[in-house]
Design a protein around this motif. Structure first.
Motif, PDB file in Angstrom:
ATOM      1  N   PHE A  38      -5.596 -43.453   0.526  1.00  0.00           N
ATOM      2  CA  PHE A  38      -6.792 -44.220   0.843  1.00  0.00           C
ATOM      3  C   PHE A  38      -8.017 -43.325   1.020  1.00  0.00           C
ATOM      4  CE2 PHE A  38      -8.761 -47.991   2.817  1.00  0.00           C
ATOM      5  CZ  PHE A  38      -8.222 -48.951   1.985  1.00  0.00           C
ATOM      6  N   GLU A  39      -7.782 -42.113   1.501  1.00  0.00           N
ATOM      7  CA  GLU A  39      -8.895 -41.190   1.730  1.00  0.00           C
ATOM      8  C   GLU A  39      -9.619 -40.815   0.443  1.00  0.00           C
ATOM      9  OE1 GLU A  39      -6.008 -39.036   3.555  1.00  0.00           O
ATOM     10  OE2 GLU A  39      -6.742 -39.244   5.607  1.00  0.00           O
ATOM     11  N   ILE A  48     -18.572 -45.516   2.166  1.00  0.00           N
ATOM     12  CA  ILE A  48     -17.489 -45.147   3.079  1.00  0.00           C
ATOM     13  C   ILE A  48     -17.827 -43.773   3.642  1.00  0.00           C
ATOM     14  CG2 ILE A  48     -15.057 -44.600   3.328  1.00  0.00           C
ATOM     15  CD1 ILE A  48     -14.460 -46.569   1.118  1.00  0.00           C
ATOM     16  N   ASP A  50     -16.213 -42.275   6.413  1.00  0.00           N
ATOM     17  CA  ASP A  50     -15.046 -41.517   6.839  1.00  0.00           C
ATOM     18  C   ASP A  50     -13.820 -42.420   6.824  1.00  0.00           C
ATOM     19  OD1 ASP A  50     -13.596 -39.332   7.650  1.00  0.00           O
ATOM     20  OD2 ASP A  50     -14.295 -39.357   9.723  1.00  0.00           O
ATOM     21  N   ILE A  51     -12.685 -41.820   6.531  1.00  0.00           N
ATOM     22  CA  ILE A  51     -11.393 -42.493   6.600  1.00  0.00           C
ATOM     23  C   ILE A  51     -10.437 -41.529   7.283  1.00  0.00           C
ATOM     24  CG2 ILE A  51      -9.437 -43.430   5.323  1.00  0.00           C
ATOM     25  CD1 ILE A  51     -11.367 -44.167   3.079  1.00  0.00           C
ATOM     26  N   LYS A  52      -9.828 -42.010   8.360  1.00  0.00           N
ATOM     27  CA  LYS A  52      -8.868 -41.178   9.082  1.00  0.00           C
ATOM     28  C   LYS A  52      -7.588 -41.971   9.292  1.00  0.00           C
ATOM     29  CE  LYS A  52     -12.429 -38.766  11.699  1.00  0.00           C
ATOM     30  NZ  LYS A  52     -13.006 -38.532  13.014  1.00  0.00           N
ATOM     31  N   LEU A  58      -5.112 -46.703  10.505  1.00  0.00           N
ATOM     32  CA  LEU A  58      -6.157 -46.360   9.555  1.00  0.00           C
ATOM     33  C   LEU A  58      -7.505 -46.673  10.207  1.00  0.00           C
ATOM     34  CD1 LEU A  58      -7.064 -45.732   6.569  1.00  0.00           C
ATOM     35  CD2 LEU A  58      -7.030 -48.200   6.246  1.00  0.00           C
ATOM     36  N   TYR A  59      -8.362 -45.667  10.280  1.00  0.00           N
ATOM     37  CA  TYR A  59      -9.720 -45.837  10.793  1.00  0.00           C
ATOM     38  C   TYR A  59     -10.661 -45.750   9.604  1.00  0.00           C
ATOM     39  CZ  TYR A  59      -7.766 -45.093  15.422  1.00  0.00           C
ATOM     40  OH  TYR A  59      -7.029 -45.214  16.575  1.00  0.00           O
ATOM     41  N   LEU A  60     -11.446 -46.780   9.418  1.00  0.00           N
ATOM     42  CA  LEU A  60     -12.340 -46.877   8.277  1.00  0.00           C
ATOM     43  C   LEU A  60     -13.770 -47.011   8.790  1.00  0.00           C
ATOM     44  CD1 LEU A  60     -12.541 -47.268   5.176  1.00  0.00           C
ATOM     45  CD2 LEU A  60     -12.116 -49.683   5.568  1.00  0.00           C
ATOM     46  N   CYS A  72     -16.958 -49.433  12.356  1.00  0.00           N
ATOM     47  CA  CYS A  72     -15.628 -48.849  12.380  1.00  0.00           C
ATOM     48  C   CYS A  72     -14.587 -49.972  12.420  1.00  0.00           C
ATOM     49  CB  CYS A  72     -15.461 -47.954  13.606  1.00  0.00           C
ATOM     50  SG  CYS A  72     -13.805 -47.260  13.749  1.00  0.00           S
TER      51      CYS A  72
END
Length: 125
Positions: A38-39, A48, A50-52, A58-60, A72
């Motif tokens: 996904f990153e 987008i 950041d993706i963590k 999953l933090y989007l 977020c």
């Protein structure tokens, strides 16, 4: 575990998802991506930020094309893998959809409906 049980589990766990996000012009960008990659969306979609993935979540972080803020969204990886429905992330301020995550056909159908409505609205003007 029986072969049938394993096949059912594999059918339930679908890691390939469709991701559609509204760009600055109001059109949706449609991407197919594995949840495990996904990153990689950050390299192709500029909104987008950041993706963590932390502790199976999953933090989007997405810059909203409507209000300009960064919103977020947090989703359980397990839920994303098992859930076969449509996830909608929207602007917290204006309450409008920004992105969709889910099965390709479901996301494509939602975007097609959105595009038809917008085309009809513009035709009225």
């Amino acid at each position: 575990m029986k072969r049938f049980d394993l096949e059912v589990i594999l059918l339930l766990i679908e890691s390939n998802k469709c991701f559609a996000i509204k760009d600055e012009s109001g059109k949706y960008l449609l991407k197919r991506v594995s949840l495990f990659k996904f990153e990689s969306l950050m390299t192709t979609i500029t909104s987008i930020k950041d993706i963590k993935i932390i502790k199976k979540e999953l933090y989007l972080y997405v810059r909203c094309p409507m209000c300009g803020d960064i919103h977020c969204y947090t989703y359980s990886i397990r839920d994303l893998l098992v859930y076969n429905g449509l996830i909608v992330g929207g602007c917290e301020l204006l309450n409008n959809p920004i992105f969709y995550i889910g099965n390709y056909e479901k996301v494509k159908k939602r975007i097609t409906i959105y595009n038809e409505i917008n085309k009809n609205i513009y035709a009225m003007f």
